[in-house]
Design a protein around this motif. Structure first.
Motif, short mmCIF file in Angstrom:
data_model
loop_
_atom_site.label_atom_id
_atom_site.label_comp_id
_atom_site.label_asym_id
_atom_site.label_seq_id
_atom_site.Cartn_x
_atom_site.Cartn_y
_atom_site.Cartn_z
N VAL A 34 -31.95 -47.37 -119.59
CA VAL A 34 -30.81 -46.66 -120.18
C VAL A 34 -30.44 -45.52 -119.26
N LEU A 47 -21.55 -51.28 -122.73
CA LEU A 47 -22.39 -50.40 -121.93
C LEU A 47 -23.04 -51.16 -120.77
N TYR A 63 -29.09 -45.45 -128.46
CA TYR A 63 -29.24 -46.17 -127.20
C TYR A 63 -30.50 -45.73 -126.45
N VAL A 64 -30.80 -44.44 -126.48
CA VAL A 64 -31.99 -43.94 -125.78
C VAL A 64 -33.26 -44.59 -126.33
N ASP A 74 -21.09 -53.24 -128.68
CA ASP A 74 -21.26 -51.92 -128.05
C ASP A 74 -22.20 -51.99 -126.85
N LEU A 116 -24.24 -48.73 -117.76
CA LEU A 116 -24.94 -47.64 -118.43
C LEU A 116 -26.25 -48.11 -119.06
N ILE A 117 -26.34 -49.40 -119.28
CA ILE A 117 -27.59 -50.04 -119.71
C ILE A 117 -27.80 -51.23 -118.79
N HIS A 145 -27.65 -39.74 -127.17
CA HIS A 145 -27.23 -40.84 -128.04
C HIS A 145 -28.47 -41.64 -128.41
N GLU A 174 -26.55 -40.94 -118.56
CA GLU A 174 -25.27 -40.62 -119.20
C GLU A 174 -25.34 -40.79 -120.72
N LEU A 175 -26.32 -41.55 -121.19
CA LEU A 175 -26.44 -41.81 -122.63
C LEU A 175 -27.44 -40.88 -123.32
N GLU A 176 -28.00 -39.90 -122.57
CA GLU A 176 -28.88 -38.91 -123.20
C GLU A 176 -28.11 -38.26 -124.34
N ARG A 194 -34.73 -47.56 -124.45
CA ARG A 194 -35.34 -47.36 -123.12
C ARG A 194 -36.79 -47.86 -123.13
#
Length: 123
Positions: free
Chosen positions: A84, A67, A94-95, A63, A72-73, A91, A87-89, A98
């Protein structure tokens, strides 16, 4: 079921094995993981070069690899902190990455590729 033809990168399994031998079963972003979930991620466009460069890859969970490839990462090449994208706020899986520092060793040449990847992510 149906049969399908797929394109396979020649040398990809050797590239992955070399990363596993070098770092162990460690996702660059999340640390130790089962070997089966780790992919060898190129830090540059393999499609453009057709070469598996030494120091030009890191192991990532599938995953995170997706990204990363989509920008996105990314990784700040100086601090080695994970960036990060907005667009991934929303989630949190993933956040929460950061600002964390990569979980693998990074050579000088690898930083150059991370710098190029980061500049592409910003454009």
């Amino acid at each position: 079921h149906r049969r399908a033809n797929v394109r396979v990168r020649i040398g990809q399994s050797t590239f992955r094995k070399s990363l596993l031998d070098e770092s162990g079963a460690v996702c660059a972003f999340t640390g130790r993981q089962p070997e089966e979930v780790l992919e060898a991620a190129h830090l540059y466009s393999f499609a453009a070069t057709g070469k598996h460069e030494v120091g030009g890859g890191m192991l990532m969970r599938r995953d995170l690899h997706r990204l990363f490839d989509r920008g996105l990462i990314s990784v700040d090449p100086d601090s080695l902190q994970i960036v990060v994208g907005s667009e991934l706020e929303g989630h949190r899986d993933y956040v929460c990455l950061r600002g964390q520092v990569l979980k693998c060793r990074v050579a000088a040449k690898t930083r150059d590729w991370l710098r190029a990847h980061r500049s592409q992510s910003e454009s």
